[in-house]
Scaffold this motif. Structure first.
Motif, PDB file in Angstrom:
ATOM      1  N   GLU A  74     -20.697 -21.531  13.666  1.00 30.42           N
ATOM      2  CA  GLU A  74     -19.708 -22.174  14.522  1.00 30.42           C
ATOM      3  C   GLU A  74     -18.498 -21.271  14.669  1.00 30.42           C
ATOM      4  O   GLU A  74     -18.331 -20.302  13.921  1.00 30.42           O
ATOM      5  N   VAL A  75     -17.685 -21.612  15.636  1.00 30.67           N
ATOM      6  CA  VAL A  75     -16.412 -20.951  15.867  1.00 30.67           C
ATOM      7  C   VAL A  75     -15.346 -22.011  15.651  1.00 30.67           C
ATOM      8  O   VAL A  75     -15.482 -23.139  16.112  1.00 30.67           O
ATOM      9  N   ARG A  76     -14.289 -21.630  14.943  1.00 37.60           N
ATOM     10  CA  ARG A  76     -13.194 -22.563  14.681  1.00 37.60           C
ATOM     11  C   ARG A  76     -11.873 -21.977  15.176  1.00 37.60           C
ATOM     12  O   ARG A  76     -11.554 -20.839  14.876  1.00 37.60           O
ATOM     13  N   ILE A  77     -11.128 -22.789  15.902  1.00 38.05           N
ATOM     14  CA  ILE A  77      -9.749 -22.450  16.234  1.00 38.05           C
ATOM     15  C   ILE A  77      -8.932 -23.079  15.120  1.00 38.05           C
ATOM     16  O   ILE A  77      -8.901 -24.304  14.977  1.00 38.05           O
ATOM     17  N   VAL A  78      -8.316 -22.227  14.305  1.00 38.34           N
ATOM     18  CA  VAL A  78      -7.774 -22.694  13.035  1.00 38.34           C
ATOM     19  C   VAL A  78      -6.260 -22.780  12.960  1.00 38.34           C
ATOM     20  O   VAL A  78      -5.725 -23.459  12.081  1.00 38.34           O
ATOM     21  N   ARG A 116     -15.024 -25.510  17.495  1.00 36.87           N
ATOM     22  CA  ARG A 116     -14.282 -26.593  16.867  1.00 36.87           C
ATOM     23  C   ARG A 116     -12.826 -26.186  16.719  1.00 36.87           C
ATOM     24  O   ARG A 116     -12.505 -25.012  16.611  1.00 36.87           O
ATOM     25  N   CYS A 117     -11.963 -27.188  16.684  1.00 39.35           N
ATOM     26  CA  CYS A 117     -10.530 -26.934  16.598  1.00 39.35           C
ATOM     27  C   CYS A 117      -9.923 -27.826  15.518  1.00 39.35           C
ATOM     28  O   CYS A 117     -10.244 -29.020  15.442  1.00 39.35           O
ATOM     29  N   GLU A 118      -9.078 -27.227  14.694  1.00 41.14           N
ATOM     30  CA  GLU A 118      -8.360 -27.999  13.679  1.00 41.14           C
ATOM     31  C   GLU A 118      -7.539 -29.087  14.360  1.00 41.14           C
ATOM     32  O   GLU A 118      -6.949 -28.864  15.418  1.00 41.14           O
ATOM     33  N   ASP A 119      -7.508 -30.266  13.749  1.00 40.18           N
ATOM     34  CA  ASP A 119      -6.752 -31.382  14.308  1.00 40.18           C
ATOM     35  C   ASP A 119      -5.289 -31.013  14.552  1.00 40.18           C
ATOM     36  O   ASP A 119      -4.722 -31.366  15.589  1.00 40.18           O
TER      37      ASP A 119
END
Length: 166
Positions: A74-78, A116-119
């Motif tokens: 996955e890819v995460r925008i953190v 996915r992106c951190e809340d």
């Protein structure tokens, strides 16, 4: 962590700065991320299913990852710090590698992995589109139907008439 879908890329006027627009999958927020022209072209190529005769950088990275027997999970925008988005590439083995968000998105599209992106990031930078603004989103979708990846190879991007604004 929120799942995001890539709506596409466009050139924001009057700055001629490309953006990639992401949308929260189970919500009503959009995440605009300003990116470079090369990354805009790479994202547009992936969305349009364009296969270049020779691998571009993101294609090469995808092939290297596979050739080494690894798998991107996955890819995460953190993080969002000083108006800059930060991302991580998360591999099946649990290894995480820091990445520019635009590169991570281009790679995610080529490997068909979730973005996915951190809340906290979507809470800070996400934009809720009201019904009045839905027309602008629809114009953006129409723009995406008309634009090609080659439009981002030119210094100014698409010309004003190609934006199809009313």
């Amino acid at each position: 962590m929120r799942d995001l879908d890539v709506l596409g890329v466009r050139v924001e006027m009057p700055t001629n700065q490309p953006i990639v627009l992401l949308r929260e999958r189970d919500g009503d927020r959009y995440l605009p991320v300003w990116i470079g022209a090369a990354e805009a072209a790479a994202i547009a190529f992936a969305q349009q299913g364009v296969t270049p005769p020779r691998p571009l950088t993101h294609d090469l990275l995808r092939d290297v990852i596979a050739g080494l027997g690894h798998q991107l999970a996955e890819v995460r925008i953190v993080e969002l710090r000083d108006n800059v988005f930060y991302a991580s590439l998360v591999f099946a083995e649990g290894v995480q590698v820091s990445s520019r968000t635009s590169d991570a998105i281009a790679l995610a599209l080529r490997t068909d992995v979730p973005i996915r992106c951190e809340d906290a990031v979507i809470d800070e930078a996400g934009v809720v589109v009201t019904e009045d603004q839905d027309d602008e989103v629809e114009r953006f979708r129409e723009f995406l139907d008309q634009v090609s990846a080659e439009d981002f190879d030119t210094p100014g991007g698409p010309s004003e008439p190609e934006r199809r604004e009313s």
